[in-house]
Scaffold this motif. Structure first.
Motif, PDB file in Angstrom:
ATOM      1  N   ARG A 123      44.129  25.986  40.301  1.00  0.00           N
ATOM      2  CA  ARG A 123      44.600  25.279  41.495  1.00  0.00           C
ATOM      3  C   ARG A 123      46.100  24.969  41.417  1.00  0.00           C
ATOM      4  N   ASP A 124      46.635  24.883  40.198  1.00  0.00           N
ATOM      5  CA  ASP A 124      48.050  24.549  40.018  1.00  0.00           C
ATOM      6  C   ASP A 124      48.922  25.768  39.745  1.00  0.00           C
ATOM      7  N   LEU A 125      48.331  26.959  39.784  1.00  0.00           N
ATOM      8  CA  LEU A 125      49.090  28.179  39.534  1.00  0.00           C
ATOM      9  C   LEU A 125      49.445  28.859  40.848  1.00  0.00           C
ATOM     10  N   ASP A 126      50.524  29.625  40.824  1.00  0.00           N
ATOM     11  CA  ASP A 126      50.987  30.332  42.014  1.00  0.00           C
ATOM     12  C   ASP A 126      50.256  31.670  42.126  1.00  0.00           C
ATOM     13  N   VAL A 127      48.932  31.588  42.279  1.00  0.00           N
ATOM     14  CA  VAL A 127      48.093  32.772  42.427  1.00  0.00           C
ATOM     15  C   VAL A 127      47.000  32.476  43.440  1.00  0.00           C
ATOM     16  N   VAL A 128      46.509  33.523  44.079  1.00  0.00           N
ATOM     17  CA  VAL A 128      45.322  33.434  44.930  1.00  0.00           C
ATOM     18  C   VAL A 128      44.110  33.760  44.069  1.00  0.00           C
ATOM     19  N   VAL A 129      43.036  33.012  44.234  1.00  0.00           N
ATOM     20  CA  VAL A 129      41.796  33.253  43.497  1.00  0.00           C
ATOM     21  C   VAL A 129      40.721  33.684  44.493  1.00  0.00           C
ATOM     22  N   ILE A 130      40.122  34.836  44.235  1.00  0.00           N
ATOM     23  CA  ILE A 130      39.070  35.371  45.109  1.00  0.00           C
ATOM     24  C   ILE A 130      37.856  35.651  44.245  1.00  0.00           C
ATOM     25  N   THR A 131      36.782  34.896  44.451  1.00  0.00           N
ATOM     26  CA  THR A 131      35.573  35.168  43.684  1.00  0.00           C
ATOM     27  C   THR A 131      34.731  36.216  44.403  1.00  0.00           C
ATOM     28  N   PRO A 132      34.172  37.160  43.659  1.00  0.00           N
ATOM     29  CA  PRO A 132      33.317  38.167  44.284  1.00  0.00           C
ATOM     30  C   PRO A 132      31.878  37.706  44.467  1.00  0.00           C
ATOM     31  N   THR A 133      31.449  36.696  43.688  1.00  0.00           N
ATOM     32  CA  THR A 133      30.019  36.360  43.676  1.00  0.00           C
ATOM     33  C   THR A 133      29.691  34.884  43.455  1.00  0.00           C
TER      34      THR A 133
END
Length: 379
Positions: A123-133
């Motif tokens: 949540r504090d990183l400059d990345v998008v997180v996409i869970t597949p499942t």
């Protein structure tokens, strides 16, 4: 032919054409996507199928000139289906960011437990997180600005599965069995509520251990309760052995397992007893949504056949790609905003996100094992 198959055929044809003529090489450097899933241990197959889908999508994008001209680099991270390991692996991503690498996203995790643990750092990183499942419903209730999923949550799954049990299988008394994970417990609780709301009763509720392989006492209690149907909330590392124990004991009522069992291992490890059982799923199987060219392209990249979660990995990378293109940027904030503002074309047709990162009109598919294969029976 479905629109998704038409679009996919055109995409694969374009990829093959580019491959034949050399294509347009990415020229702006590398953009890194981490894939955080179990790649060793008892849940390795599920993680490997996700990774395969991501790799295929990245290969196609790079052959078309890359993502905004950047070459997509897929870096696997093995979380071993262990939350402590998942958290420890975030350090590799943080180090890459500190080195100034263009880390665009994390695709993962396979399981809700590892996603819940790692998101407190992501949540504090400059990345998008996409869970597949990952389907545990609270994941999108925690205010994460950079979290999205390409699958339905367990609220949707519980409603669809309860409806199927009551309306299609005529079950009034259901045995609910679940493993001892956040996912298994949460889904079993939601399903129980949905069944009660439809006038059905849960006459026995049992918790088993993640990875459990013997079910003598559980089968005895189920037989004593005499249910009309059995629901299992857990993984492919338990479901086939529970199914086998039930069949060998002479229990012949319908069994519906959750999405965690929607892998070939559920069939392969059940010694022929999986025939007739039902499984709910977050995506259609590759054979139902893709064409032969897609399957052959997957085999060329992975040297194995696609499995059920290969579609989820592929779609997760498609979602990321479309978000980057709409934003015309690799910056996480811009990509996240674009994902919430646009309908994104994917192998599963157009996907639209709610502000919390859940999909609009998320779907669940129901399959039955027939002739040793998952065959779609609803949705």
């Amino acid at each position: 032919m479905k629109r998704g198959r038409v679009v996919l055929s055109l995409v694969v044809a374009a990829v093959l054409a580019l491959a034949g003529c050399g294509g347009r090489a990415p020229s702006r450097g590398d953009a890194v996507v981490y894939v955080a899933v179990p790649l060793s241990g008892f849940m390795a197959n599920g993680g490997q199928t996700v990774l395969g889908g991501v790799r295929l999508a990245a290969e196609e994008i790079n052959r078309r000139g890359g993502l905004l001209g950047y070459r997509l680099v897929v870096r696997p991270l093995d979380d071993e289906a262990d939350s402590d390991v998942a958290v420890s692996q975030v350090g590799a991503i943080e180090e890459a960011l500190e080195r100034g690498e263009r880390v665009v996203a994390v695709i993962g995790h396979l399981n809700s437990g590892q996603t819940l643990a790692a998101m407190e750092l992501y949540r504090d990183l400059d990345v998008v997180v996409i869970t597949p499942t990952s389907s545990e419903k609270s994941l999108t209730e925690r205010g994460y600005d950079n979290f999205f999923r390409v699958n339905a949550d367990d609220t949707v799954q519980a409603a669809v599965d309860a409806e199927f049990l009551v309306e299609e299988l005529d079950a009034a008394n259901v045995a609910v069995v679940h493993n001892d994970t956040e996912y298994g417990r949460g889904l079993a609780e939601l399903l129980t509520s949905e069944l009660n709301g439809r006038g059905a009763e849960v006459i026995v509720s049992l918790e088993v251990a993640e990875g459990q392989s013997r079910y003598d006492s559980e089968v005895s209690r189920i037989m004593g309760a005499g249910p009309d149907a059995i629901f299992y909330a857990g993984y492919e590392i338990e479901a086939p052995y529970l199914r086998m124990a039930l069949v060998e004991a002479g229990v012949d009522v319908p069994m519906l397992a959750s999405d965690g069992a929607f892998l070939g291992a559920t069939i392969d490890e059940a010694a022929g007893t999986a025939e007739g059982m039902y499984v709910s799923a977050f995506a259609p199987s590759p054979e139902n949504v893709a064409d032969e060219a897609w399957i052959e392209a997957y085999q060329a990249v992975e040297y194995r056949d696609p499995d059920t979660y290969s579609v989820n990995g592929y779609v997760a990378m498609e979602v990321l790609t479309e978000g980057v293109r709409e934003a015309n940027s690799l910056e996480a904030d811009a990509v996240a905003e674009a994902l919430r503002e646009h309908t994104l074309p994917t192998l599963l047709n157009g996907l639209t996100y709610q502000p919390d990162g859940d999909l609009e009109d998320a779907q669940i598919w129901i399959y039955q094992v027939r002739d040793g294969q998952f065959r779609q029976v609803s949705r």
